[in-house]
Design a protein around this motif. Structure first.
Motif, PDB file in Angstrom:
ATOM      1  N   SER A   1      53.228  30.438  30.007  1.00 21.73           N
ATOM      2  CA  SER A   1      51.971  31.392  30.566  1.00 21.73           C
ATOM      3  C   SER A   1      52.767  32.804  30.786  1.00 21.73           C
ATOM      4  CB  SER A   1      51.452  30.922  31.793  1.00 21.73           C
ATOM      5  OG  SER A   1      52.498  30.815  32.961  1.00 21.73           O
ATOM      6  N   LYS A   2      51.865  33.885  30.603  1.00 26.27           N
ATOM      7  CA  LYS A   2      52.335  35.206  30.963  1.00 26.27           C
ATOM      8  C   LYS A   2      51.393  35.553  31.904  1.00 26.27           C
ATOM      9  CE  LYS A   2      54.371  35.875  26.245  1.00 26.27           C
ATOM     10  NZ  LYS A   2      54.320  36.905  25.081  1.00 26.27           N
ATOM     11  N   ASN A   3      51.576  36.279  33.166  1.00 28.82           N
ATOM     12  CA  ASN A   3      51.036  36.465  34.074  1.00 28.82           C
ATOM     13  C   ASN A   3      50.929  37.993  34.761  1.00 28.82           C
ATOM     14  OD1 ASN A   3      50.344  33.648  34.590  1.00 28.82           O
ATOM     15  ND2 ASN A   3      52.638  33.580  35.145  1.00 28.82           N
TER      16      ASN A   3
ATOM     17  N   ARG B   1      45.442  38.490  35.196  1.00 27.16           N
ATOM     18  CA  ARG B   1      45.244  38.084  34.069  1.00 27.16           C
ATOM     19  C   ARG B   1      46.324  37.158  33.433  1.00 27.16           C
ATOM     20  NH1 ARG B   1      46.253  39.883  28.190  1.00 27.16           N
ATOM     21  NH2 ARG B   1      44.244  39.593  27.202  1.00 27.16           N
ATOM     22  N   LYS B   2      45.978  35.827  33.091  1.00 22.18           N
ATOM     23  CA  LYS B   2      46.977  34.885  32.474  1.00 22.18           C
ATOM     24  C   LYS B   2      46.626  34.508  31.057  1.00 22.18           C
ATOM     25  CE  LYS B   2      47.511  31.603  35.323  1.00 22.18           C
ATOM     26  NZ  LYS B   2      48.698  31.414  35.747  1.00 22.18           N
ATOM     27  N   GLN B   3      47.787  34.289  30.541  1.00 23.68           N
ATOM     28  CA  GLN B   3      47.720  34.239  28.826  1.00 23.68           C
ATOM     29  C   GLN B   3      48.482  32.929  28.732  1.00 23.68           C
ATOM     30  OE1 GLN B   3      48.999  36.984  25.882  1.00 23.68           O
ATOM     31  NE2 GLN B   3      49.852  35.348  24.658  1.00 23.68           N
TER      32      GLN B   3
ATOM     33  N   ASP C   1      49.999  29.752  26.303  1.00 24.28           N
ATOM     34  CA  ASP C   1      50.122  29.594  25.024  1.00 24.28           C
ATOM     35  C   ASP C   1      50.943  28.278  24.711  1.00 24.28           C
ATOM     36  OD1 ASP C   1      49.712  32.247  23.652  1.00 24.28           O
ATOM     37  OD2 ASP C   1      51.404  32.837  25.020  1.00 24.28           O
TER      38      ASP C   1
ATOM     39  N   THR D   1      46.125  28.920  22.010  1.00 22.86           N
ATOM     40  CA  THR D   1      46.073  30.338  23.202  1.00 22.86           C
ATOM     41  C   THR D   1      44.866  30.572  23.953  1.00 22.86           C
ATOM     42  OG1 THR D   1      47.844  31.568  21.996  1.00 22.86           O
ATOM     43  CG2 THR D   1      46.726  32.595  23.611  1.00 22.86           C
TER      44      THR D   1
ATOM     45  N   PHE E   1      42.947  32.553  27.527  1.00 16.66           N
ATOM     46  CA  PHE E   1      43.208  33.803  28.362  1.00 16.66           C
ATOM     47  C   PHE E   1      42.347  33.388  29.709  1.00 16.66           C
ATOM     48  CE2 PHE E   1      44.423  35.352  24.138  1.00 16.66           C
ATOM     49  CZ  PHE E   1      45.487  36.157  24.271  1.00 16.66           C
TER      50      PHE E   1
ATOM     51  N   GLN F   1      40.983  35.695  33.432  1.00 13.77           N
ATOM     52  CA  GLN F   1      41.248  36.792  34.109  1.00 13.77           C
ATOM     53  C   GLN F   1      39.925  36.783  35.108  1.00 13.77           C
ATOM     54  OE1 GLN F   1      41.073  39.228  30.762  1.00 13.77           O
ATOM     55  NE2 GLN F   1      38.926  40.306  31.238  1.00 13.77           N
TER      56      GLN F   1
ATOM     57  N   GLY G   1      39.433  31.782  24.605  1.00 16.61           N
ATOM     58  CA  GLY G   1      40.493  31.095  23.564  1.00 16.61           C
ATOM     59  C   GLY G   1      40.048  29.734  23.081  1.00 16.61           C
TER      60      GLY G   1
END
Length: 503
Positions: free
Chosen positions: A298-300, A321-323, A325, A362, A364, A366, A399
């Motif tokens: 995750s990227k936050n 926002r969180k991505q 993968d 992936t 997302f 938010q 996603g």
């Protein structure tokens, strides 16, 4: 039916009954209308392999860790305190599953003694007075009470012991570097962590041609060893880096702005490395674990403004926002079994397709968050201990969620709740305390099948109120009374349209 276990003294079988729903649909009367008397324990015999135990099973979960950290203040910035921190960790996780299940068939002729005074809910509600037996009557303290009445399935015991016994080991070595400090009203904390993970799973592969029933009866131990004692090792390794940065700025003494970027992961389950080996001769596939499966990452991004007022009171508004993968997908092609004795399966299953878990996809998420905390210290007397907290969250999502070619949005993601809100009012005076909690959950979909489908199932929005009081008799003893869902708000589901209520 359990009544199929009825066997008369001379081998008679069969029984008939009527379900009478004239008085109660949920608990119909159970009336016998033919065959042996099913209320007589003398007419019952255990099924083949009807006595079994898993008391010999053993699960071992061992975790060993070693950590070290060093923190140092840089002497070159006297007016702006700056700190460096570094450290490492080593984590060794071993899981060993030993399976030693056993089972026996009854070889006696007479009926086994039952427990005559055992009363079941079924008997009270339907009148079906079935006899009852307890396994401890016949197998206790790790042994049979009367071994002359039972014949063990020795092949099953050895097959189970070999086939379902496995070991997994995960070793994680991590390092990190971090810097933190403050320059006037601006503060920061950032760094990066690197982790190397090695996973090894060990399991046994069954032979492609198993022993016959006659061979299993003549030599149960040897047959089980030849059929299943073919150990294989499944190993994988990956390295991941996780940078992060957190900052804040005091715009005024009461107003603080925050911004952050962080990364994280969810590791695959250790069971993935030793997924129960499944071999399908018809489809020419082998289902196997995948120790090279990567974690879901995750990227936050987080931004917030916090305004403080009074004592321990504040209001905070944030956006995030969180991505995500590398979702884990099951039953995916991982490769083809090679040719020759070194193909990992003792030369067996050449050309079979290997299936297992893999990474893909992936998504997302938010949304906005608002949090409010108020201490009423300014009120007079007993009221000054009142405390009110509240928050609400509004989310959006989109996603493929690990399914390429299928793009989902907020109203199509199973179990995704786009709106929640909570409020909590509490009060305390000396040893007494009281609280009331309100929760609101918005409508969401819990079973998406296709866009516009009448089979899509939704959970309607619901608000519930809980309350409670407590008295602290002494530091170690507290009496409390809590009431959940005071107004008995029911949870309602519907399919397709709101009028089609579904249970």
């Amino acid at each position: 039916s359990p009544l199929d276990n009825i066997v008369g003294p001379n081998g008679e079988t069969g029984v008939g009954w009527i379900l009478d729903r004239t008085q109660d649909d949920l608990y119909p009367r159970f009336i016998q209308n033919g065959g042996l008397d099913f209320t007589n324990p003398k007419n019952w015999r255990p099924t083949v392999n009807g006595l079994s135990t898993g008391s010999g099973n053993l699960d071992v979960d061992l975790v060993r860790e070693l950590r070290g950290n060093v923190k140092y203040r840089l002497p070159i910035f006297e007016d702006y305190p700056t700190f460096l921190k570094t450290g490492y960790s080593v984590r060794d996780h071993k899981v060993e599953l030993y399976r030693a299940g056993r089972r026996w068939s009854y070889i006696g002729r007479d009926a086994l003694p039952n427990i005559p005074n055992f009363v079941t809910w079924d008997k009270l509600k339907t009148g079906r007075n079935l006899p009852y037996w307890e396994g401890a009557q016949f197998y206790n303290n790790g042994r049979l009470v009367d071994p002359t009445l039972w014949q063990e399935d020795v092949y099953f015991y050895n097959q189970n012991r070999i086939q379902n016994t496995n070991r997994t080991q995960e070793t994680i070595i991590g390092y990190y570097g971090q810097i933190s400090g403050k320059i006037g009203r601006f503060g920061y904390l950032g760094g990066v962590r690197s982790e190397n993970t090695v996973t090894v799973g060990r399991v046994n592969v069954r032979a492609r041609t198993l022993s016959t029933a006659a061979q299993q009866a003549a030599d149960p131990v040897g047959s089980a060893i030849r059929d299943y004692l073919n150990p294989v090792k499944n190993a994988g390794e990956y390295t991941e880096n996780f940078p992060s940065m957190h900052t804040w700025y005091d715009l005024t003494p009461n107003l603080r702005l925050r911004a952050a970027y962080s990364t994280g992961m969810a590791r695959p389950s250790l069971a993935n490395a030793v997924t129960g080996l499944g071999i399908n001769e018809t489809t020419q596939t082998i289902t196997f674990g995948n120790p090279e499966l990567k974690p879901t990452k995750s990227k936050n991004w987080d931004f917030a403004a916090e305004y403080s007022f009074g004592t321990a009171s504040y209001v905070k508004v944030g956006w995030f926002r969180k991505q995500i993968d590398d979702y884990v997908r099951g039953n995916q092609p991982l490769g083809i079994v090679g040719i020759g004795a070194e193909n990992g399966f003792y030369g067996l299953y050449e050309g079979f397709e290997i299936l297992g878990n893999s990474n893909a996809g992936t998504a997302f998420t938010q949304g906005w968050e608002v949090e409010y905390v108020q201490q009423f210290r300014f009120l007079p007397g007993l009221w000054r201990t009142l405390r009110l907290t509240g928050n609400f969250t509004r989310l959006m999502a989109h996603g493929d969620y690990g399914t390429p070619g299928v793009y989902l949005t907020t109203d199509r993601v199973n179990g995704f709740i786009p709106f929640t809100a909570n409020a909590n009012l509490s009060w305390r005076h000396r040893n007494f305390s009281a609280r009331a909690i309100w929760n609101r959950t918005g409508e969401y979909i819990n079973a998406f099948t296709a866009a516009g489908s009448g089979r899509n199932q939704y959970t309607r929005r619901r608000s519930i109120v809980n309350a409670g009081v407590a008295y602290q008799f002494k530091p170690t003893v507290t009496f409390s009374i809590d009431v959940g869902n005071i107004f008995n708000a029911s949870q309602v589901f519907y399919r397709g349209i709101a009028d089609q209520v579904s249970e």
